[in-house]
Motif scaffolding. Structure first.
Motif, short mmCIF file in Angstrom:
data_model
loop_
_atom_site.label_atom_id
_atom_site.label_comp_id
_atom_site.label_asym_id
_atom_site.label_seq_id
_atom_site.Cartn_x
_atom_site.Cartn_y
_atom_site.Cartn_z
N ASP A 83 0.83 -1.21 0.00
CA ASP A 83 0.00 0.00 0.00
C ASP A 83 0.86 1.26 0.00
N SER A 84 1.95 1.23 0.78
CA SER A 84 2.82 2.41 0.86
C SER A 84 3.47 2.72 -0.48
N MET A 85 3.93 1.68 -1.18
CA MET A 85 4.59 1.91 -2.47
C MET A 85 3.59 2.32 -3.54
N LEU A 86 2.40 1.74 -3.53
CA LEU A 86 1.39 2.14 -4.50
C LEU A 86 0.97 3.59 -4.30
N SER A 87 0.94 4.03 -3.05
CA SER A 87 0.47 5.39 -2.75
C SER A 87 1.40 6.45 -3.33
N ILE A 92 -4.19 2.73 -5.20
CA ILE A 92 -4.60 1.98 -4.01
C ILE A 92 -4.71 0.52 -4.40
N GLY A 93 -4.45 -0.36 -3.46
CA GLY A 93 -4.46 -1.78 -3.79
C GLY A 93 -4.89 -2.63 -2.61
N LYS A 94 -5.06 -3.89 -2.90
CA LYS A 94 -5.48 -4.85 -1.88
C LYS A 94 -4.81 -6.19 -2.16
N MET A 95 -4.25 -6.78 -1.12
CA MET A 95 -3.65 -8.11 -1.22
C MET A 95 -4.40 -9.04 -0.27
N THR A 133 3.27 -4.54 -10.39
CA THR A 133 4.08 -5.75 -10.19
C THR A 133 5.39 -5.41 -9.49
N MET A 134 6.00 -4.28 -9.88
CA MET A 134 7.24 -3.89 -9.23
C MET A 134 7.01 -3.57 -7.75
N CYS A 135 5.90 -2.91 -7.44
CA CYS A 135 5.57 -2.63 -6.04
C CYS A 135 5.37 -3.93 -5.26
N PHE A 136 4.76 -4.90 -5.91
CA PHE A 136 4.56 -6.20 -5.26
C PHE A 136 5.90 -6.88 -4.99
N ILE A 137 6.81 -6.84 -5.96
CA ILE A 137 8.13 -7.46 -5.77
C ILE A 137 8.90 -6.76 -4.65
N LEU A 138 8.85 -5.44 -4.63
CA LEU A 138 9.55 -4.70 -3.58
C LEU A 138 8.96 -5.00 -2.20
N SER A 139 7.66 -5.20 -2.13
CA SER A 139 7.04 -5.55 -0.85
C SER A 139 7.46 -6.94 -0.40
N LEU A 140 7.66 -7.86 -1.36
CA LEU A 140 8.17 -9.18 -1.01
C LEU A 140 9.62 -9.10 -0.55
#
Length: 222
Positions: A83-87, A92-95, A133-140
């Motif tokens: 959420d922080s990276m998407l902002s 906005i997103g949801k996992m 996708t990049m935000c998701f990878i960085l969150s991982l």
């Protein structure tokens, strides 16, 4: 004399029988005490093994509980980072983690709108999907431990704004983790990025596009 002889023989036989009985009693007593001692030793061993089994069971249960708590904790951390990276791009997103079925679903809403209008990532445009996708990878990366981090063509289909924000996020994360090595591969130009003591830019030579065919399989016709 014959009667006396018979009586003497009888006494001798009686003495022999008593001696054998005494020896048998002694041997039986010895075997009994030995069996009793063996039983006591085995009982102590069984009791010790039962105590070890109880301790191992307690350790396993504790590890299972810690593992369950760790899954929840890492899931929440991953969601917060996502959420922080998407902002940073106004998204906005949801996992949704489903640990029981081992599935993960991600929904993203670019720009304005609320969570009620979240869309599946497959319905996003190329640039929006690449940034998400990049935000998701960085969150991982934020919840996983590894000495090396690499991304290949992370900026594919990104526009200039998404690419700049993505680069800033990745460089900020890399600068805060000097103990890891980050490798980013891209086909785009890096003229806006300058190397320093922490950043090294390697540029491959452009391929020779003047040749009409690759020089493979050529044979001498002479």
């Amino acid at each position: 004399m014959k009667r006396i002889y018979i009586m003497q023989v009888g006494f001798i036989c009686y003495d022999v029988i008593m001696v054998k009985l005494n020896l048998l009693v002694i041997e039986s007593s010895r075997q009994f005490h030995q069996a009793k001692e063996n039983f006591s030793n085995k009982a102590r061993q069984v009791k010790g093994l039962e105590a070890i089994i109880c301790q191992l069971t307690e350790i396993i249960n504790t590890k299972h509980n810690v593992y369950a708590e760790l899954k929840v904790y890492l899931s929440v951390c991953c969601k917060c980072y996502f959420d922080s990276m998407l902002s940073q791009r106004g998204y906005i997103g949801k996992m949704t983690f489903d640990h029981e079925n081992e599935t993960l679903s991600i929904s993203v809403q670019p720009g304005g709108g609320g969570r009620a209008t979240l869309r599946d990532m497959r319905s996003l445009s190329g640039g929006e999907r690449s940034f998400s996708t990049m935000c998701f990878i960085l969150s991982l990366w934020a919840i996983a431990e590894a000495p090396f981090r690499a991304l290949d063509e992370f900026d594919a289909y990104m526009d200039f704004v998404n690419r700049r924000i993505s680069m800033d996020m990745m460089l900020k994360i890399a600068a805060s983790q000097h103990y890891r090595q980050f490798i980013f591969l891209t086909t785009e130009g890096m003229s806006s990025l300058h190397g320093n003591s922490l950043i090294r830019i390697l540029r491959l030579s452009d391929p020779d596009r003047s040749q009409s065919a690759l020089p493979y399989g050529q044979t001498n016709t002479e």
